[in-house]
Design a protein around this motif. Structure first.
Motif, mmCIF file in Angstrom:
data_model
loop_
_atom_site.group_PDB
_atom_site.id
_atom_site.type_symbol
_atom_site.label_atom_id
_atom_site.label_comp_id
_atom_site.label_asym_id
_atom_site.label_seq_id
_atom_site.Cartn_x
_atom_site.Cartn_y
_atom_site.Cartn_z
ATOM 1 N N GLU A 75 0.851 -1.179 0.000
ATOM 2 C CA GLU A 75 0.000 0.000 0.000
ATOM 3 C C GLU A 75 0.895 1.239 0.000
ATOM 4 O O GLU A 75 1.855 1.298 0.745
ATOM 5 C CB GLU A 75 -0.841 -0.024 1.276
ATOM 6 C CG GLU A 75 -2.105 0.757 1.184
ATOM 7 C CD GLU A 75 -2.818 0.753 2.527
ATOM 8 O OE1 GLU A 75 -3.608 1.657 2.750
ATOM 9 O OE2 GLU A 75 -2.555 -0.154 3.341
ATOM 10 N N GLU A 76 0.577 2.213 -0.835
ATOM 11 C CA GLU A 76 1.401 3.415 -0.876
ATOM 12 C C GLU A 76 0.537 4.663 -0.814
ATOM 13 O O GLU A 76 -0.553 4.693 -1.366
ATOM 14 C CB GLU A 76 2.251 3.422 -2.152
ATOM 15 C CG GLU A 76 3.305 2.339 -2.133
ATOM 16 C CD GLU A 76 4.351 2.511 -3.210
ATOM 17 O OE1 GLU A 76 3.947 2.761 -4.350
ATOM 18 O OE2 GLU A 76 5.545 2.403 -2.895
ATOM 19 N N HIS A 77 1.027 5.660 -0.093
ATOM 20 C CA HIS A 77 0.255 6.890 0.107
ATOM 21 C C HIS A 77 0.971 8.065 -0.537
ATOM 22 O O HIS A 77 1.724 8.763 0.122
ATOM 23 C CB HIS A 77 0.099 7.169 1.604
ATOM 24 C CG HIS A 77 -0.644 6.106 2.336
ATOM 25 N ND1 HIS A 77 -1.968 6.208 2.647
ATOM 26 C CD2 HIS A 77 -0.236 4.909 2.786
ATOM 27 C CE1 HIS A 77 -2.352 5.103 3.278
ATOM 28 N NE2 HIS A 77 -1.311 4.307 3.377
ATOM 29 N N PHE A 78 0.745 8.262 -1.834
ATOM 30 C CA PHE A 78 1.435 9.366 -2.496
ATOM 31 C C PHE A 78 0.861 10.713 -2.090
ATOM 32 O O PHE A 78 1.538 11.727 -2.125
ATOM 33 C CB PHE A 78 1.403 9.185 -4.010
ATOM 34 C CG PHE A 78 2.444 8.229 -4.467
ATOM 35 C CD1 PHE A 78 3.769 8.630 -4.546
ATOM 36 C CD2 PHE A 78 2.122 6.920 -4.761
ATOM 37 C CE1 PHE A 78 4.749 7.744 -4.924
ATOM 38 C CE2 PHE A 78 3.102 6.022 -5.135
ATOM 39 C CZ PHE A 78 4.416 6.434 -5.217
ATOM 40 N N SER A 80 0.133 11.694 0.888
ATOM 41 C CA SER A 80 0.860 12.179 2.066
ATOM 42 C C SER A 80 2.148 12.872 1.661
ATOM 43 O O SER A 80 2.501 13.926 2.184
ATOM 44 C CB SER A 80 1.199 11.019 3.001
ATOM 45 O OG SER A 80 0.050 10.266 3.267
ATOM 46 N N ALA A 81 2.867 12.251 0.702
ATOM 47 C CA ALA A 81 4.133 12.846 0.254
ATOM 48 C C ALA A 81 3.851 14.190 -0.422
ATOM 49 O O ALA A 81 4.611 15.151 -0.235
ATOM 50 C CB ALA A 81 4.846 11.903 -0.701
ATOM 51 N N LEU A 115 0.227 12.145 7.901
ATOM 52 C CA LEU A 115 0.810 10.879 8.381
ATOM 53 C C LEU A 115 -0.172 10.139 9.296
ATOM 54 O O LEU A 115 0.218 9.271 10.070
ATOM 55 C CB LEU A 115 2.130 11.146 9.102
ATOM 56 C CG LEU A 115 3.234 11.746 8.233
ATOM 57 C CD1 LEU A 115 4.496 11.986 9.046
ATOM 58 C CD2 LEU A 115 3.553 10.837 7.060
#
Lengths: 154, 499
Positions: A75-78, A80-81, A115
């Motif tokens: 799972e990736e949270h782009f 947030s970045a 976050l």
């Protein structure tokens, strides 16, 4: 992975072209054959070679199984970045106008929320973090952090 | 001898000792939190060291990094998450030991062999650096040119997994170093009419971006839920360590020696030293089948290697101004800021400062035993602090730290761009270390190349005429030609051998 390599190779080759083109206009050292354009020309030529090599390698490896497949189901949270990059951009645009003591807690709060920190700790640490950093840098290390609109209250 | 006495005086004063103690605690904390690396610890320290005299500034960096490289072992053993990349090589092994009910052995071996490896690296630094500096005093631009080229070559071919991508990283670093007025013709390059850019890209905000902001971005993107491997309180981590030293003296020596050597190679640091040592340990072990099942031998060797690499990395950094790893790349930036320009003349004009650095090296390793033991005791509490709470505070620290170097927001912009660049570079498989090497050494390369070229007057053989320059030059060219030679040899043997 290999698909990216191909496109990265192309992008690098384009960058190399721009570097080589720009290097033509740099002046030489008086009395010498080379000058300010020497290192950029070398870098441009190197980037061009590497870019083409990456494209060729990516093209040859097309259809081969991707190496990234091992840890693919992740799972990736782009988003947030993106928020974090936004906070940095926002700081550079607003810090002088609004002041550190306004921009810093807002930036911290946005980052905490990005976050996935709960509202309680996020609000508490946004306030504490700002005071702590302000104390350490402004008071102890005498860094002129901007006051912005709070200048009259200082 | 006077200089040594002055150096002791410089180190053993309350202010410096307090700085050492605080940076030790800071290093242990940062190293123990997965996602915060030793390099990041250094980058975050720089804005603070900026306001200190040279000796405490360097002492803070030396101490914090030594501690961080050790304490990276703690979450490896307890969470199977290396606290720093330098512990990644044996994280699985340490975690398995913990799961087998021996966390004391995993953590104790990590601590004791880190100290021994660090001492080894420190002693080699103390003996090698001054003698190398004496030789380096006679170096001309030719030797420096080849040294820089050899450094680049090592960073690409030895340190990286993919030489092509390493080469791209290096070239990007060199391109960044082109920005500004500081070039042989004094012409503005890539300044786009911006006054801030005429001075070049400042190194410290760039490093903070590449090593700290990129980590914050990486943390934000990935989701990790670590599971603590053990809940019971720890026993004595030092029990059985003497037996380990007696059982594995060869491993300790081999790991320390390899670590120091790898550390001294530009671009390769503690993490690569640990990976290589772990592999060598397994290769030469009498019980290779036990590796990966919770066997302490690999931890002994690679745990010593990663800490000894720190001492090794300072050798080329102090003697030639060529960083041995990313940490010393940042440290070189600090040395320049402090007017302690690295190079052989530093040993002649400022020997007391160099000796002070040596003393701090040994002191930091000795301090690691009691402080590391306390860190292990406190580990379970520290590891419960959610990294989500720390990362935003680190980001704010990065922003203010980048601002503080020149008191301009331009530093913050550089930091942000560098962070995004490093994030994508790592994602696409481009190593960051060669880029930093390119930025740090770009100016030196251009300068030395130009003075060599003027001296050579068009005759390129002059680059190989002096014995040391010639050896370095041939060595560099051989490393570049090696893949081709191997390819050619492989073809020949395939043709000659049975079909």
């Amino acid at each position: 992975m290999k698909f990216t390599d191909r496109w990265l190779g192309l992008a690098l080759a384009l960058l190399a072209g721009a570097v080589l083109w720009s290097a033509r206009d740099f002046p030489a050292v008086p009395g010498q054959k080379f000058g300010a354009g020497f290192l950029p020309t070398l870098v441009g030529a190197g980037l061009l070679l590497c870019g083409v090599a990456l494209m060729v390698r990516g093209w040859r490896a097309r259809g081969a199984p991707s190496l990234g497949g091992l840890d693919a189901p992740r799972e990736e949270h782009f988003g947030s970045a993106a928020v974090i990059v936004g906070v940095i951009v926002g700081y550079t645009l607003l810090a002088d106008r609004l002041g550190f003591l306004i921009v810093a807690p807002l930036g911290l709060l946005a980052t905490f929320k990005a976050l996935r920190v709960g509202w309680g700790p996020a609000l508490l640490w946004a306030a504490c973090g700002t005071v702590l950093v302000h104390f350490a840098f402004y008071k102890l290390l005498r860094v002129p952090l901007p006051w912005g609109v709070l200048r009259p209250f200082y | 001898m006077d200089a040594v006495a002055i150096a002791f005086g410089l180190v053993f004063e309350p202010y410096v000792l307090t700085v050492i103690l605080l940076s030790a605690i800071y290093g242990l904390f940062v190293g123990a939190i997965p996602g915060l690396t030793a390099t990041m610890a250094t980058a975050l320290l720089v804005p603070v060291t900026f306001f200190m005299p040279p000796v405490p500034a360097v002492a803070a960096i030396v101490t914090a990094t030594a501690m961080a490289i050790f304490s990276g072992d703690i979450p490896s053993a307890l969470l199977r998450m290396p606290g720093t990349p330098a512990s990644a090589a044996y994280a699985d092994e340490a975690y398995r030991l913990t799961r087998n009910g021996q966390p004391e052995l995993a953590l104790g071996a990590g601590l004791v062999f880190s100290v021994l490896g660090g001492l080894f690296g420190g002693v080699v630094l103390i003996f090698a650096a001054p003698s190398l500096a004496e030789i380096a005093l006679r170096f001309s631009s030719f030797e420096y040119f080849w040294l820089v080229m050899l450094g680049f070559t090592c960073a690409i071919f030895i340190a990286g997994r993919d030489p092509l991508k390493g080469c791209v990283s290096l070239l990007i670093g060199l391109l960044i170093s082109c920005v500004g007025l500081d070039n042989p013709a004094g012409a503005p390059r890539y300044t786009f009419g911006n006054a801030e850019l005429t001075g070049g890209i400042s190194l410290i905000p760039l490093m903070i971006g590449m090593f700290a902001v990129s980590e914050v971005l990486r943390f934000a993107v990935t989701v990790n839920k670590p599971v603590m491997a053990i809940e019971r309180p720890f026993g004595n981590v030092f029990s059985g360590m003497w037996a380990l030293i007696r059982k594995y003296p060869m491993q300790l020596l081999r790991g320390s020696a390899l670590g120091t050597a790898v550390g001294a190679l530009p671009g390769a640091g503690a993490d690569i030293a640990a990976w290589m040592s772990y592999a060598i340990s397994k290769r030469f072990s009498k019980e290779p089948q036990k590796f990966g099942t919770g066997h302490v031998e690999g931890i002994v060797e690679s745990g010593a290697a990663n800490n000894s690499a720190l001492g090794g990395a300072w050798i080329p950094a102090l003697v030639f101004g060529i960083p041995g790893d990313s940490i010393t790349a940042i440290a070189i930036g600090v040395l320049y800021l402090k007017g302690m320009n690295p190079g052989p003349t530093l040993f002649v004009h400022n020997p007391q400062n160099i000796y002070a650095v040596f003393i701090v090296f040994i002191l930091a390793q000795l301090l690691m035993l009691p402080l590391g033991w306390m860190a292990i005791k406190a580990a379970k509490q520290v590891l419960r602090i959610p990294a989500g709470l720390l990362m935003p505070l680190i980001l704010l620290f990065c922003v203010v730290g980048s601002f503080a170097i020149n008191n301009t927001l331009f530093g913050v912009i550089v930091m942000g761009l560098a962070g995004v660049l490093a994030f994508f570079m790592e994602r696409w498989g481009f190593p960051v270390a060669p880029t930093i090497l390119g930025v740090v050494l770009g100016k030196m390369l251009e300068e030395q190349f130009f003075s060599s070229l003027i001296k050579a007057d068009g005759n390129l053989f002059v680059f190989f005429e002096r014995p040391i320059a010639g050896t370095l030059g041939v060595l560099t060219l051989l490393i570049w030609a090696w893949p081709l030679l191997r390819h050619g040899a492989g073809r020949l043997s395939r043709r000659g051998g049975p079909a």
